[in-house]
Scaffold this motif. Structure first.
Motif, PDB file in Angstrom:
ATOM      1  N   MET A 282       7.878  -0.267  17.806  1.00 27.24           N
ATOM      2  CA  MET A 282       6.548  -0.068  17.232  1.00 27.24           C
ATOM      3  C   MET A 282       6.411   1.317  16.613  1.00 27.24           C
ATOM      4  N   TYR A 283       7.055   2.283  17.230  1.00 24.20           N
ATOM      5  CA  TYR A 283       7.022   3.659  16.727  1.00 24.20           C
ATOM      6  C   TYR A 283       7.596   3.739  15.312  1.00 24.20           C
ATOM      7  N   LEU A 284       8.600   2.884  15.013  1.00 22.48           N
ATOM      8  CA  LEU A 284       9.210   2.894  13.690  1.00 22.48           C
ATOM      9  C   LEU A 284       8.605   1.875  12.735  1.00 22.48           C
ATOM     10  N   LEU A 285       7.906   0.864  13.263  1.00 20.36           N
ATOM     11  CA  LEU A 285       7.388  -0.212  12.431  1.00 20.36           C
ATOM     12  C   LEU A 285       5.934  -0.021  12.015  1.00 20.36           C
ATOM     13  N   LEU A 286       5.119   0.502  12.928  1.00 18.01           N
ATOM     14  CA  LEU A 286       3.683   0.574  12.641  1.00 18.01           C
ATOM     15  C   LEU A 286       3.328   1.524  11.494  1.00 18.01           C
ATOM     16  N   PRO A 287       3.798   2.793  11.509  1.00 20.32           N
ATOM     17  CA  PRO A 287       3.408   3.691  10.408  1.00 20.32           C
ATOM     18  C   PRO A 287       3.787   3.181   9.021  1.00 20.32           C
ATOM     19  N   PRO A 288       5.026   2.694   8.785  1.00 17.59           N
ATOM     20  CA  PRO A 288       5.334   2.184   7.441  1.00 17.59           C
ATOM     21  C   PRO A 288       4.461   1.017   7.011  1.00 17.59           C
ATOM     22  N   MET A 289       4.009   0.203   7.981  1.00 19.78           N
ATOM     23  CA  MET A 289       3.138  -0.918   7.640  1.00 19.78           C
ATOM     24  C   MET A 289       1.701  -0.456   7.410  1.00 19.78           C
ATOM     25  N   LEU A 290       1.215   0.459   8.267  1.00 21.86           N
ATOM     26  CA  LEU A 290      -0.194   0.849   8.219  1.00 21.86           C
ATOM     27  C   LEU A 290      -0.511   1.840   7.100  1.00 21.86           C
ATOM     28  N   ASN A 291       0.423   2.738   6.776  1.00 17.21           N
ATOM     29  CA  ASN A 291       0.121   3.799   5.812  1.00 17.21           C
ATOM     30  C   ASN A 291      -0.345   3.273   4.458  1.00 17.21           C
ATOM     31  N   PRO A 292       0.378   2.328   3.827  1.00 18.34           N
ATOM     32  CA  PRO A 292      -0.130   1.836   2.530  1.00 18.34           C
ATOM     33  C   PRO A 292      -1.439   1.071   2.650  1.00 18.34           C
ATOM     34  N   ILE A 293      -1.653   0.402   3.785  1.00 17.24           N
ATOM     35  CA  ILE A 293      -2.922  -0.305   3.986  1.00 17.24           C
ATOM     36  C   ILE A 293      -4.061   0.701   4.083  1.00 17.24           C
ATOM     37  N   ILE A 294      -3.843   1.757   4.855  1.00 16.93           N
ATOM     38  CA  ILE A 294      -4.882   2.782   5.031  1.00 16.93           C
ATOM     39  C   ILE A 294      -5.246   3.419   3.697  1.00 16.93           C
ATOM     40  N   TYR A 295      -4.232   3.846   2.943  1.00 14.87           N
ATOM     41  CA  TYR A 295      -4.519   4.497   1.668  1.00 14.87           C
ATOM     42  C   TYR A 295      -5.032   3.506   0.637  1.00 14.87           C
ATOM     43  N   GLY A 296      -4.564   2.259   0.714  1.00 12.84           N
ATOM     44  CA  GLY A 296      -5.039   1.261  -0.236  1.00 12.84           C
ATOM     45  C   GLY A 296      -6.499   0.900  -0.024  1.00 12.84           C
ATOM     46  N   VAL A 297      -6.928   0.866   1.243  1.00 12.25           N
ATOM     47  CA  VAL A 297      -8.303   0.474   1.566  1.00 12.25           C
ATOM     48  C   VAL A 297      -9.268   1.651   1.423  1.00 12.25           C
ATOM     49  N   ARG A 298      -8.843   2.833   1.867  1.00 13.46           N
ATOM     50  CA  ARG A 298      -9.769   3.965   1.963  1.00 13.46           C
ATOM     51  C   ARG A 298      -9.783   4.862   0.723  1.00 13.46           C
ATOM     52  N   THR A 299      -8.783   4.768  -0.145  1.00 16.28           N
ATOM     53  CA  THR A 299      -8.737   5.621  -1.328  1.00 16.28           C
ATOM     54  C   THR A 299      -9.258   4.843  -2.525  1.00 16.28           C
ATOM     55  N   LYS A 300     -10.395   5.262  -3.046  1.00 14.71           N
ATOM     56  CA  LYS A 300     -11.089   4.498  -4.083  1.00 14.71           C
ATOM     57  C   LYS A 300     -10.232   4.329  -5.330  1.00 14.71           C
ATOM     58  N   GLN A 301      -9.543   5.393  -5.756  1.00  9.51           N
ATOM     59  CA  GLN A 301      -8.764   5.312  -6.985  1.00  9.51           C
ATOM     60  C   GLN A 301      -7.657   4.269  -6.876  1.00  9.51           C
ATOM     61  N   ILE A 302      -6.969   4.240  -5.727  1.00  9.77           N
ATOM     62  CA  ILE A 302      -5.898   3.262  -5.525  1.00  9.77           C
ATOM     63  C   ILE A 302      -6.485   1.865  -5.400  1.00  9.77           C
ATOM     64  N   ARG A 303      -7.579   1.744  -4.656  1.00  9.90           N
ATOM     65  CA  ARG A 303      -8.210   0.431  -4.463  1.00  9.90           C
ATOM     66  C   ARG A 303      -8.697  -0.151  -5.786  1.00  9.90           C
ATOM     67  N   ASP A 304      -9.334   0.691  -6.594  1.00  9.76           N
ATOM     68  CA  ASP A 304      -9.854   0.206  -7.879  1.00  9.76           C
ATOM     69  C   ASP A 304      -8.724  -0.203  -8.813  1.00  9.76           C
ATOM     70  N   ARG A 305      -7.647   0.590  -8.837  1.00  9.34           N
ATOM     71  CA  ARG A 305      -6.523   0.261  -9.712  1.00  9.34           C
ATOM     72  C   ARG A 305      -5.847  -1.027  -9.260  1.00  9.34           C
ATOM     73  N   LEU A 306      -5.729  -1.224  -7.946  1.00  8.88           N
ATOM     74  CA  LEU A 306      -5.112  -2.447  -7.424  1.00  8.88           C
ATOM     75  C   LEU A 306      -5.962  -3.667  -7.769  1.00  8.88           C
ATOM     76  N   LEU A 307      -7.278  -3.545  -7.594  1.00  9.75           N
ATOM     77  CA  LEU A 307      -8.171  -4.652  -7.943  1.00  9.75           C
ATOM     78  C   LEU A 307      -8.113  -4.958  -9.433  1.00  9.75           C
ATOM     79  N   HIS A 308      -7.990  -3.909 -10.247  1.00  9.53           N
ATOM     80  CA  HIS A 308      -7.881  -4.108 -11.695  1.00  9.53           C
ATOM     81  C   HIS A 308      -6.603  -4.866 -12.038  1.00  9.53           C
ATOM     82  N   LEU A 309      -5.499  -4.504 -11.402  1.00 13.41           N
ATOM     83  CA  LEU A 309      -4.239  -5.199 -11.659  1.00 13.41           C
ATOM     84  C   LEU A 309      -4.317  -6.657 -11.237  1.00 13.41           C
ATOM     85  N   LEU A 310      -4.920  -6.910 -10.071  1.00 12.57           N
ATOM     86  CA  LEU A 310      -5.007  -8.287  -9.568  1.00 12.57           C
ATOM     87  C   LEU A 310      -5.912  -9.146 -10.439  1.00 12.57           C
ATOM     88  N   THR A 311      -7.067  -8.623 -10.809  1.00 15.69           N
ATOM     89  CA  THR A 311      -8.002  -9.398 -11.639  1.00 15.69           C
ATOM     90  C   THR A 311      -7.463  -9.571 -13.050  1.00 15.69           C
TER      91      THR A 311
END
Length: 315
Positions: A282-311
């Motif tokens: 878990m020590y090696l698996l959790l951070p690599p999985m959680l880090n992009p989720i955290i920044y993707g959800v909480r960082t507006k610029q990344i979230r908006d760009r991702l939503l733009h790409l998907l839509t």
């Protein structure tokens, strides 16, 4: 497998990884969440790299550090997960002697590099909040590159002596490692040599890395909180503190599993071996999985760009 436990080895050409001792019959079921975590880590971190590369407005110091963090997470998860899954799925337990120590080195090296990047992100937030008018003059591209190189060299050089020495020890007890990967403690216990140097050097690395890094991050956030509480309105304080939320969550995602794994090793003598192995994973698996989720959800610029790409793709 019984022969591997009874035969005397002297510098074996390979080691045998047992996987999760005591839970061998459940390896296939355990592989499902592990595989899902790895897939999320790879997809999430590649998405972060792609978005930052495509969006010119994200070509800023914070996102450069974030890209380095994504690369580190990809390396850490890829160094361990594919071999782990091959054990679970195909019972492919053998790992070459040199490959084992290469894996061990990469785990230690990139863990140290990751904590350095967390310090760099803390410095970025400190400058952005405490010295916003000087942000662009302090954190230039040249400075960001130098910080990245310093973090890389520190991790590479500090962790090199221990595996370099340990590959020269005689390993004559057994070649069986009761783990899913070449975890350091599990490997050095097989050596027929005085391993005190490895223990002392490990403590030295902790003293030179963890202590200063945690101290700097703590100091940075003390100054950040002082600057935030000096703001005139509650909305301004909440908005400014929100820019630090992603980094704080990433710090917790990195240090909490690490501390939990360390404490179970040090004080959990009555804890079953399979629990030690799972917590180390878990020590090696959790951070690599959680880090992009955290920044993707909480960082507006990344979230908006991702939503733009998907839509945009959807249309």
């Amino acid at each position: 497998m019984s022969d591997s436990n009874t035969t005397v080895f002297t510098n074996p050409s390979s080691f045998i990884l047992l996987g999760i001792p005591g839970l061998e019959v459940a390896h296939i079921w355990i592989s499902i969440p592990f595989c899902a975590m790895y897939a999320i880590a790879v997809l999430g971190n590649f998405t972060i790299l792609l978005i930052v590369r495509m969006e010119t407005s994200l070509h800023a110091p914070m996102y450069y550090f974030l890209c380095r963090l994504a690369v580190i997470d990809l390396v850490l998860s890829t160094v361990t997960l594919p071999k782990m899954l091959s054990i679970f799925w195909f019972n492919s337990r053998e790992i070459d002697f040199s490959a084992c120590f290469t894996q061990l080195y990469f785990i230690h090296c990139f863990t140290v590099i990751e904590t350095g990047i967390l310090v760099a992100l803390a410095f970025d937030r400190y400058v952005a909040i405490c010295n916003p008018l000087r942000y662009s003059t302090i954190l230039t591209n040249r400075v960001v590159a130098k910080i990245g190189m310093a973090v890389l060299l520190r991790g590479s050089l500090l962790t090199l002596p221990r595996p370099f020495l340990e590959t020269r020890w005689p390993y004559c007890r057994t070649n069986v490692i009761a783990h899913t990967y070449c975890e350091h403690i599990a490997v050095v216990k097989l050596a027929c040599a005085d391993i005190r140097f490895s223990s002392y050097y490990g403590l030295l690395v902790i003293f030179l890395v963890t202590g200063p890094d945690v101290s700097f991050i703590t100091f940075s956030y003390i100054q950040i909180l002082r600057a935030i509480f000096s703001l005139p309105t509650k909305d301004a304080r909440l908005k400014t503190f929100g820019t630090c939320g992603s980094h704080l969550c990433v710090i917790l995602a990195f240090y909490i599993p690490a501390l939990f794994s360390i404490f179970t090793h040090q004080y959990g003598h009555n804890v079953p071996l399979h629990f030690h192995v799972i917590t180390a994973n878990m020590y090696l698996l959790l951070p690599p999985m959680l880090n992009p989720i955290i920044y993707g959800v909480r960082t507006k610029q990344i979230r908006d760009r991702l939503l733009h790409l998907l839509t945009h793709k959807g249309t």
